[in-house]
Design a protein around this motif. Structure first.
Motif, PDB file in Angstrom:
ATOM      1  N   ASP A   1       3.993 -21.930  27.088  1.00  0.00           N
ATOM      2  CA  ASP A   1       5.230 -22.682  27.247  1.00  0.00           C
ATOM      3  C   ASP A   1       5.038 -24.030  27.932  1.00  0.00           C
ATOM      4  OD1 ASP A   1       6.646 -20.590  26.077  1.00  0.00           O
ATOM      5  OD2 ASP A   1       6.965 -19.602  28.009  1.00  0.00           O
ATOM      6  N   ASP A   2       3.853 -24.268  28.514  1.00  0.00           N
ATOM      7  CA  ASP A   2       3.598 -25.551  29.177  1.00  0.00           C
ATOM      8  C   ASP A   2       3.576 -26.670  28.146  1.00  0.00           C
ATOM      9  OD1 ASP A   2       3.383 -24.441  31.720  1.00  0.00           O
ATOM     10  OD2 ASP A   2       1.209 -24.195  31.579  1.00  0.00           O
ATOM     11  N   THR A   3       3.998 -27.840  28.561  1.00  0.00           N
ATOM     12  CA  THR A   3       3.959 -28.979  27.641  1.00  0.00           C
ATOM     13  C   THR A   3       2.546 -29.551  27.565  1.00  0.00           C
ATOM     14  OG1 THR A   3       4.450 -30.656  29.316  1.00  0.00           O
ATOM     15  CG2 THR A   3       6.348 -29.599  28.204  1.00  0.00           C
ATOM     16  N   VAL A   4       2.263 -30.180  26.439  1.00  0.00           N
ATOM     17  CA  VAL A   4       0.965 -30.830  26.263  1.00  0.00           C
ATOM     18  C   VAL A   4       0.804 -31.924  27.320  1.00  0.00           C
ATOM     19  CG1 VAL A   4      -0.418 -32.257  24.702  1.00  0.00           C
ATOM     20  CG2 VAL A   4       0.762 -30.231  23.829  1.00  0.00           C
ATOM     21  N   ASP A   5       1.881 -32.657  27.612  1.00  0.00           N
ATOM     22  CA  ASP A   5       1.814 -33.710  28.630  1.00  0.00           C
ATOM     23  C   ASP A   5       1.444 -33.144  29.999  1.00  0.00           C
ATOM     24  OD1 ASP A   5       2.452 -35.653  26.773  1.00  0.00           O
ATOM     25  OD2 ASP A   5       4.566 -35.761  27.343  1.00  0.00           O
ATOM     26  N   ALA A   6       2.022 -32.008  30.359  1.00  0.00           N
ATOM     27  CA  ALA A   6       1.728 -31.396  31.663  1.00  0.00           C
ATOM     28  C   ALA A   6       0.271 -30.948  31.738  1.00  0.00           C
ATOM     29  CB  ALA A   6       2.661 -30.216  31.916  1.00  0.00           C
ATOM     30  N   VAL A   7      -0.233 -30.374  30.659  1.00  0.00           N
ATOM     31  CA  VAL A   7      -1.626 -29.914  30.647  1.00  0.00           C
ATOM     32  C   VAL A   7      -2.583 -31.103  30.668  1.00  0.00           C
ATOM     33  CG1 VAL A   7      -3.368 -28.622  29.358  1.00  0.00           C
ATOM     34  CG2 VAL A   7      -1.060 -27.718  29.577  1.00  0.00           C
ATOM     35  N   MET A   8      -2.231 -32.165  29.951  1.00  0.00           N
ATOM     36  CA  MET A   8      -3.059 -33.368  29.956  1.00  0.00           C
ATOM     37  C   MET A   8      -3.130 -33.958  31.367  1.00  0.00           C
ATOM     38  SD  MET A   8      -2.803 -36.791  27.602  1.00  0.00           S
ATOM     39  CE  MET A   8      -1.243 -37.313  28.282  1.00  0.00           C
ATOM     40  N   THR A   9      -2.016 -33.977  32.057  1.00  0.00           N
ATOM     41  CA  THR A   9      -1.980 -34.473  33.434  1.00  0.00           C
ATOM     42  C   THR A   9      -2.850 -33.601  34.335  1.00  0.00           C
ATOM     43  OG1 THR A   9       0.225 -35.386  33.113  1.00  0.00           O
ATOM     44  CG2 THR A   9      -0.459 -34.978  35.393  1.00  0.00           C
ATOM     45  N   LEU A  10      -2.747 -32.296  34.174  1.00  0.00           N
ATOM     46  CA  LEU A  10      -3.560 -31.359  34.952  1.00  0.00           C
ATOM     47  C   LEU A  10      -5.052 -31.574  34.690  1.00  0.00           C
ATOM     48  CD1 LEU A  10      -3.643 -28.700  36.714  1.00  0.00           C
ATOM     49  CD2 LEU A  10      -3.661 -27.481  34.530  1.00  0.00           C
ATOM     50  N   MET A  11      -5.427 -31.680  33.422  1.00  0.00           N
ATOM     51  CA  MET A  11      -6.835 -31.874  33.058  1.00  0.00           C
ATOM     52  C   MET A  11      -7.379 -33.182  33.647  1.00  0.00           C
ATOM     53  SD  MET A  11      -6.774 -30.675  29.097  1.00  0.00           S
ATOM     54  CE  MET A  11      -7.980 -29.411  28.678  1.00  0.00           C
ATOM     55  N   THR A  12      -6.568 -34.210  33.606  1.00  0.00           N
ATOM     56  CA  THR A  12      -6.988 -35.506  34.128  1.00  0.00           C
ATOM     57  C   THR A  12      -7.133 -35.451  35.646  1.00  0.00           C
ATOM     58  OG1 THR A  12      -5.866 -36.630  32.304  1.00  0.00           O
ATOM     59  CG2 THR A  12      -6.392 -37.960  34.239  1.00  0.00           C
ATOM     60  N   ALA A  13      -6.156 -34.872  36.304  1.00  0.00           N
ATOM     61  CA  ALA A  13      -6.178 -34.804  37.770  1.00  0.00           C
ATOM     62  C   ALA A  13      -7.324 -33.941  38.292  1.00  0.00           C
ATOM     63  CB  ALA A  13      -4.842 -34.277  38.289  1.00  0.00           C
ATOM     64  N   LYS A  14      -7.558 -32.806  37.649  1.00  0.00           N
ATOM     65  CA  LYS A  14      -8.582 -31.856  38.116  1.00  0.00           C
ATOM     66  C   LYS A  14      -9.964 -32.135  37.524  1.00  0.00           C
ATOM     67  CE  LYS A  14      -5.791 -29.135  40.463  1.00  0.00           C
ATOM     68  NZ  LYS A  14      -5.962 -28.774  41.849  1.00  0.00           N
ATOM     69  N   ARG A  15     -10.014 -33.068  36.537  1.00  0.00           N
ATOM     70  CA  ARG A  15     -11.281 -33.469  35.901  1.00  0.00           C
ATOM     71  C   ARG A  15     -11.989 -32.313  35.214  1.00  0.00           C
ATOM     72  NH1 ARG A  15     -13.660 -38.413  37.203  1.00  0.00           N
ATOM     73  NH2 ARG A  15     -15.632 -37.363  36.926  1.00  0.00           N
TER      74      ARG A  15
ATOM     75  N   GLY B   1     -10.008 -32.165  23.679  1.00  0.00           N
ATOM     76  CA  GLY B   1      -9.966 -32.606  22.284  1.00  0.00           C
ATOM     77  C   GLY B   1      -8.704 -32.142  21.578  1.00  0.00           C
ATOM     78  N   ASP B   2      -8.286 -30.920  21.844  1.00  0.00           N
ATOM     79  CA  ASP B   2      -7.034 -30.404  21.268  1.00  0.00           C
ATOM     80  C   ASP B   2      -5.844 -31.233  21.741  1.00  0.00           C
ATOM     81  OD1 ASP B   2      -8.431 -28.219  20.100  1.00  0.00           O
ATOM     82  OD2 ASP B   2      -8.187 -27.053  21.947  1.00  0.00           O
ATOM     83  N   VAL B   3      -5.852 -31.568  23.024  1.00  0.00           N
ATOM     84  CA  VAL B   3      -4.758 -32.328  23.610  1.00  0.00           C
ATOM     85  C   VAL B   3      -4.711 -33.741  23.026  1.00  0.00           C
ATOM     86  CG1 VAL B   3      -3.890 -33.328  25.775  1.00  0.00           C
ATOM     87  CG2 VAL B   3      -4.724 -30.964  25.728  1.00  0.00           C
ATOM     88  N   VAL B   4      -5.866 -34.384  22.943  1.00  0.00           N
ATOM     89  CA  VAL B   4      -5.926 -35.745  22.398  1.00  0.00           C
ATOM     90  C   VAL B   4      -5.494 -35.753  20.940  1.00  0.00           C
ATOM     91  CG1 VAL B   4      -7.490 -37.634  21.773  1.00  0.00           C
ATOM     92  CG2 VAL B   4      -7.624 -36.591  24.050  1.00  0.00           C
ATOM     93  N   LYS B   5      -5.962 -34.786  20.167  1.00  0.00           N
ATOM     94  CA  LYS B   5      -5.573 -34.702  18.755  1.00  0.00           C
ATOM     95  C   LYS B   5      -4.056 -34.580  18.620  1.00  0.00           C
ATOM     96  CE  LYS B   5      -6.141 -31.867  14.651  1.00  0.00           C
ATOM     97  NZ  LYS B   5      -6.381 -30.524  14.190  1.00  0.00           N
TER      98      LYS B   5
ATOM     99  N   LYS C   1      -1.758 -35.524  20.786  1.00  0.00           N
ATOM    100  CA  LYS C   1      -1.124 -36.768  21.209  1.00  0.00           C
ATOM    101  C   LYS C   1      -1.239 -37.838  20.122  1.00  0.00           C
ATOM    102  CE  LYS C   1       0.527 -37.439  24.701  1.00  0.00           C
ATOM    103  NZ  LYS C   1       1.975 -37.324  25.014  1.00  0.00           N
ATOM    104  N   VAL C   2      -2.363 -37.924  19.447  1.00  0.00           N
ATOM    105  CA  VAL C   2      -2.538 -38.888  18.356  1.00  0.00           C
ATOM    106  C   VAL C   2      -1.597 -38.554  17.202  1.00  0.00           C
ATOM    107  CG1 VAL C   2      -4.165 -39.685  16.565  1.00  0.00           C
ATOM    108  CG2 VAL C   2      -4.894 -39.555  18.963  1.00  0.00           C
ATOM    109  N   GLU C   3      -1.522 -37.269  16.835  1.00  0.00           N
ATOM    110  CA  GLU C   3      -0.616 -36.856  15.765  1.00  0.00           C
ATOM    111  C   GLU C   3       0.831 -37.188  16.124  1.00  0.00           C
ATOM    112  OE1 GLU C   3      -1.434 -32.695  15.244  1.00  0.00           O
ATOM    113  OE2 GLU C   3      -3.266 -33.076  14.106  1.00  0.00           O
ATOM    114  N   ASP C   4       1.195 -36.983  17.365  1.00  0.00           N
ATOM    115  CA  ASP C   4       2.541 -37.280  17.843  1.00  0.00           C
ATOM    116  C   ASP C   4       2.835 -38.781  17.727  1.00  0.00           C
ATOM    117  OD1 ASP C   4       4.873 -36.061  18.782  1.00  0.00           O
ATOM    118  OD2 ASP C   4       4.362 -36.406  20.896  1.00  0.00           O
ATOM    119  N   ALA C   5       1.874 -39.604  18.143  1.00  0.00           N
ATOM    120  CA  ALA C   5       2.049 -41.054  18.079  1.00  0.00           C
ATOM    121  C   ALA C   5       2.146 -41.534  16.628  1.00  0.00           C
ATOM    122  CB  ALA C   5       0.894 -41.757  18.793  1.00  0.00           C
TER     123      ALA C   5
END
Length: 144
Positions: A87-101, A120-124, A126-130
């Motif tokens: 149920d977490d958003t992709v944006d929230a997980v991307m923020t977590l991944m970036t913050a925690k490296r 890679g899943d997250v970036v893909k 986000k690109v599809e969304d854009a």
């Protein structure tokens, strides 16, 4: 808003795991064969014990030299695993991944491991969304 559940729908259901008692040699064989960057480490009974990434392996070899390849996965893995939910958003997980490296996040639902997503899943996604948003804007501007 896109969720982790959406990312999981586009991935194979099979989780690649390794028991905590296996050696780093076995782990590297699996990583190479599967062409992935991290493994879910399981405890006896199948529960999540940790995660083993390529970075963990590099750090172990830097610290212990070639002797590291005979170490147990449990000695090298990251035991304090941060998980997300479908149920977490992709944006929230991307923020977590970036913050925690970190580049891989196991996904748990009702205490059960249901998948793993990578940066890679997250970036893909986000690109599809854009791309979708851009197409929608072009269609709107063109009046179609």
């Amino acid at each position: 808003m896109m969720t982790v559940a959406h990312l999981l729908r586009g991935k194979p259901i099979r989780l690649v795991t390794i028991p905590s008692y296996e050696t780093l040699t076995k782990a590297t064989e699996i990583l190479a064969r599967e062409r992935i960057g991290a493994l879910i480490v399981t405890a006896p009974g199948g529960d999540l014990a940790g995660i083993l990434s390529e970075r963990d392996i590099v750090r172990a070899i830097a610290r212990d030299g070639t002797a590291a390849v005979m170490a147990k996965v449990s000695d090298i893995m990251t035991a304090d695993v941060v998980c997300c939910s479908p149920d977490d958003t992709v944006d929230a997980v991307m923020t977590l991944m970036t913050a925690k490296r970190f580049r891989h996040v196991p996904v748990k639902e009702n205490g059960k491991l249901v998948g793993m997503i990578s940066i890679g899943d997250v970036v893909k996604a986000k690109v599809e969304d854009a791309e979708r948003e851009s197409a929608d804007l072009r269609a709107y501007i063109a009046g179609t």
